[in-house]
Design a protein around this motif. Sequence first.
Motif, short mmCIF file in Angstrom:
data_model
loop_
_atom_site.label_atom_id
_atom_site.label_comp_id
_atom_site.label_asym_id
_atom_site.label_seq_id
_atom_site.Cartn_x
_atom_site.Cartn_y
_atom_site.Cartn_z
N ARG A 154 0.83 -1.21 0.00
CA ARG A 154 0.00 0.00 0.00
C ARG A 154 0.86 1.26 0.00
O ARG A 154 0.56 2.24 -0.69
CB ARG A 154 -0.93 0.00 1.21
CG ARG A 154 -1.99 -1.10 1.14
CD ARG A 154 -2.79 -1.18 2.42
NE ARG A 154 -3.56 0.05 2.63
CZ ARG A 154 -4.12 0.37 3.79
NH1 ARG A 154 -4.00 -0.43 4.83
NH2 ARG A 154 -4.80 1.48 3.92
N VAL A 192 1.48 4.37 -3.03
CA VAL A 192 1.49 5.81 -2.80
C VAL A 192 2.78 6.42 -3.34
O VAL A 192 2.76 7.46 -4.00
CB VAL A 192 1.33 6.12 -1.29
CG1 VAL A 192 1.55 7.60 -1.01
CG2 VAL A 192 -0.03 5.68 -0.80
N ARG A 202 2.67 6.74 -7.10
CA ARG A 202 1.79 7.83 -7.54
C ARG A 202 2.46 9.18 -7.33
O ARG A 202 2.37 10.06 -8.20
CB ARG A 202 0.47 7.76 -6.79
CG ARG A 202 -0.50 8.82 -7.25
CD ARG A 202 -1.86 8.69 -6.65
NE ARG A 202 -2.72 9.77 -7.09
CZ ARG A 202 -3.60 10.36 -6.34
NH1 ARG A 202 -3.81 9.95 -5.10
NH2 ARG A 202 -4.34 11.35 -6.81
N ASP A 218 -7.53 5.19 3.51
CA ASP A 218 -7.10 5.22 2.11
C ASP A 218 -5.83 6.07 2.04
O ASP A 218 -5.88 7.30 2.15
CB ASP A 218 -8.20 5.82 1.23
CG ASP A 218 -7.80 5.87 -0.23
OD1 ASP A 218 -6.81 5.21 -0.61
OD2 ASP A 218 -8.49 6.56 -1.00
N GLN A 267 -4.07 6.89 -0.36
CA GLN A 267 -4.00 7.79 -1.52
C GLN A 267 -4.49 9.19 -1.18
O GLN A 267 -4.18 10.15 -1.88
CB GLN A 267 -4.81 7.21 -2.68
CG GLN A 267 -4.30 5.89 -3.21
CD GLN A 267 -2.91 5.97 -3.79
OE1 GLN A 267 -2.50 6.98 -4.32
NE2 GLN A 267 -2.16 4.88 -3.67
#
Length: 197
Positions: free
Chosen positions: A8, A12, A15, A138, A140
């Motif tokens: 996870r 991130v 991105r 989350d 993100q």
Amino acid sequence: MIHPLQQRVILVERRVRRLAWFYAWGRFTIASLLVIFATCLADYLVRSHDPGIRIISSLLILGLLIWLFRRLVLVSGPNRLSLVQVSQRIERRFPQLGERLSSAIAFLAQGEKDAFAGSADLRRTVVAEAESLTTDLDFQQAVNARQPRRVVQILLVAAISLLAIAAIFSTASRIALARLLLPWQDREWPARHALAF
């Protein structure tokens, strides 16, 4: 095998790196378009007949574009963040995590049998606690994509405006670009005035 918590955080980090590339390349492209447009406009207004001046001007523009590339893409471009650094930024967005996520990621990076890492049971407990605290979060949401989006919007407006100018003044645009890219060729602007006796 990569732990789900690490996966996870890796998503991130990827991105963030992608957005940083968009931001860096977008700024460079905007600056390049404006420099080229300003140079072509100045050439249109001055209309120099000397190819030496045009060659020097083109070399200066090339040097400026190389400097902009180094400054905006290479230097300001995305720096690779470690997973612990990304975890710390996620913790800033979700303060309820404290430092549990970054500690868990640091513990996961250590080997299970690492003698200097401390108690394996304590590390497993920290990882399990961080995992339970982050199941509903989350990660993100910790990524701020406003600046890259704004740069892309400005780039679109600049590109559309310059394309419209190039379409309206197509002959002048072609001549200006040809004089900039091939300054040694004998391309002259059409005469503005014709003297008659």
